[in-house]
Design an enzyme around this catalytic site. Structure first.
Site, mmCIF file in Angstrom:
data_model
loop_
_atom_site.group_PDB
_atom_site.id
_atom_site.type_symbol
_atom_site.label_atom_id
_atom_site.label_comp_id
_atom_site.label_asym_id
_atom_site.label_seq_id
_atom_site.Cartn_x
_atom_site.Cartn_y
_atom_site.Cartn_z
ATOM 1 C CB ALA A 70 -11.282 -13.743 19.267
ATOM 2 C CE LYS A 73 13.418 5.008 -4.411
ATOM 3 N NZ LYS A 73 13.873 5.981 -3.362
ATOM 4 N NE ARG A 109 31.272 10.411 -25.495
ATOM 5 C CZ ARG A 109 30.115 10.768 -25.947
ATOM 6 N NH1 ARG A 109 28.856 10.937 -25.255
ATOM 7 N NH2 ARG A 109 30.205 11.634 -27.127
ATOM 8 C CG ASN A 159 13.755 13.538 -24.425
ATOM 9 O OD1 ASN A 159 14.020 12.265 -24.110
ATOM 10 N ND2 ASN A 159 12.838 13.556 -25.467
ATOM 11 C CG LEU A 174 -17.925 -11.056 17.356
ATOM 12 C CD1 LEU A 174 -18.572 -12.300 17.416
ATOM 13 C CD2 LEU A 174 -17.405 -10.517 18.909
ATOM 14 N NE ARG A 224 -11.594 -24.853 7.020
ATOM 15 C CZ ARG A 224 -12.559 -24.314 6.559
ATOM 16 N NH1 ARG A 224 -13.564 -24.015 7.375
ATOM 17 N NH2 ARG A 224 -13.097 -24.156 5.213
ATOM 18 C CG ASN A 228 -13.982 -19.843 8.207
ATOM 19 O OD1 ASN A 228 -13.670 -18.961 9.187
ATOM 20 N ND2 ASN A 228 -15.122 -19.779 7.612
ATOM 21 C CG ASN A 273 -27.211 -16.726 11.529
ATOM 22 O OD1 ASN A 273 -27.283 -15.470 11.416
ATOM 23 N ND2 ASN A 273 -26.517 -17.447 12.649
#
Length: 453
Positions: A20, A342, A431, A368, A18, A25, A235, A178
């Site tokens: 739904a 990444k 450089r 390195n 369930l 809150r 809730n 319950n």
């Protein structure tokens, strides 16, 4: 968080979840069951528990305009409860999806993500072995308050569930409450639901009424008790935080029991699928996002963040390192402070120790990488790859402009901007040439002081 094999269940079983409720809150545009615990939606924890027990089908009852829930529970079927007329009415919506199910139907709630699979297994086993009509999951909270009370006879068999607002003083004194979770005889469930009426204080169709109906039909009803913590229904944001705290505590305990060391356990945060090997050392304030696997003997020095990555045995990571999706850290590799990786492979024994970004790249074995090195992988439109060969040395403060390849054993001079391939064992320096002008600084200072007079 843990799972059991379905092979030990006495017969086939199904589940109705369930989900739904919008959860007003929560004060959120997101459906309540989509709020995360351990990095995944609450309803996904419930679905995973059902899958781990081999329950099939698993049907999810959702409300209108809940496409996000429908997407996250797929491929399990969903059915919409257009009018919210109570829990019995919600379960009735799944009748067509349960057609032909004559074994146990487990009724679960998408906002109760902490129930242990062992508890559900016990409910199904008891129902099957005792041939009970209904088995209810009960608990004994410190403050029974508004929970429905489980009324039992002298032998401990369940006679009825009484909602708190309709209970007598004697019934309110009962401390067995319950949870809402039930294991029901699938061949009888929908017949009982058809007989439920809404003659109660809220004018709703209560699922709890099927217990009295089953008893009236001469069917045995039973109770399995669970811990209060595992039956926490979420809730509100406060209860969501409580659920996260309980779930994190379980994960920390499991990590310690499985051979990892957490220097300061309460500052380490896990996701539902975090895997730590034996003899892993985890420093304080470390966060494991979803999809992280850490092999044996890894040293994580703290203040690190991991997500969708792997770390091989013997590696050292941190402090203050960030491993983003697609990072693969090899055996005995070193990832140091303020390093971000990444979608990159750092191979065996390679070192990326300081203040560096490695993205869309391969760092070869025993290479390195000097402090301040950046793989310039994005041109504003496309990502490109950087390949750094085995044993290569990249001097500090270098920028590698992808796509680019650095050959095995090559050396890149500090401060270089590399835009083309570097051959194996070559030296690349890119450089500006240093120029020295003797006495210039002294003359400059004198001129500036003269202007102040």
């Amino acid at each position: 968080m843990s799972s059991l094999s379905s092979s030990s269940l006495p017969s086939s079983a199904a589940a109705i979840v369930l989900a739904a409720g919008m959860g007003t809150r929560m004060k959120s545009a997101l459906p309540k069951v989509m709020h995360p615990v351990l990095g995944r939606p609450m309803v996904s924890h419930v679905i995973a528990g059902a899958e781990g027990l081999g329950l099939s089908p698993v049907a999810v009852v959702i409300g209108p305009d809940m496409a996000p829930v429908q997407k996250v529970v797929a491929p399990h079927p969903t059915v919409e409860q257009t009018e919210r007329l109570g829990t019995a009415h919600a379960v009735l919506q799944a009748r067509a999806l349960m057609e032909g199910v004559n074994g146990t139907i487990l009724i679960l709630y998408g906002d109760t993500p902490l129930i242990r699979p062992e508890t559900l297994h016990n409910m199904i086993t008891l129902r099957e072995q005792s041939r009970a009509g209904v088995v209810v999951l009960g608990f004994r909270p410190d403050q029974p308050g508004a929970y429905g009370r489980l009324v039992t006879d002298a032998e401990g068999h369940l006679q009825a569930i009484v909602e708190a607002r309709e209970a007598t003083p004697d019934q309110l004194a009962i401390d067995l409450c319950n949870s809402g979770v039930m294991a029901v005889d699938g061949s009888a469930l929908f017949g009982w639901l058809d007989r439920v009426d809404n003659a109660n204080a809220k004018g709703e169709y209560y699922l709890t009424d099927i217990v009295a109906l089953a008893c009236a039909d001469g069917r045995l009803c039973c109770v399995v008790e669970g811990d209060e913590d595992e039956l926490l229904g979420v809730n509100s944001r406060v209860e969501l935080a409580q659920a996260e705290y309980i779930a994190q505590d379980r994960m920390r305990t499991a990590a310690l029991e499985n051979g990892a060391t957490l220097i300061d356990p309460e500052t380490v945060y896990f996701s539902h699928d975090t895997v730590l090997g034996r003899d892993v050392m985890v420093g304080p304030f470390t966060v494991f996002g979803p999809g992280v696997t850490v092999a044996d003997g890894v040293d994580i020095k703290g203040f690190c963040h991991f997500e969708q990555c792997t770390v091989a045995s013997g590696a050292t990571v941190g402090p203050y390192a960030r491993l983003r999706p697609g990072a693969e850290i090899g055996v005995d590799a070193h990832i140091g402070n303020f390093v971000e990786i990444k979608k990159a492979v750092v191979e065996t024994g390679a070192k990326v120790n300081h203040l560096t970004y490695i993205g869309d790249a391969r760092v070869g074995s025993k290479a390195n990488i000097g402090a301040g090195t950046i793989t310039c992988n994005y041109d504003g439109y496309n990502k490109s790859h950087t390949d750094i060969g085995a044993g290569a040395f990249i001097g500090s403060n270098s920028s590698l402009v992808a796509p680019v390849a650095i050959g095995d054993g090559a050396i890149v001079g500090a401060g270089s901007v590399i835009t083309g391939a570097v051959d194996a064992d070559a030296l690349a320096v890119a450089r500006g040439r240093q120029e020295s002008r003797p006495g210039w600084a002294a003359r400059f200072r004198a001129a500036m002081q003269a202007k102040k007079k």
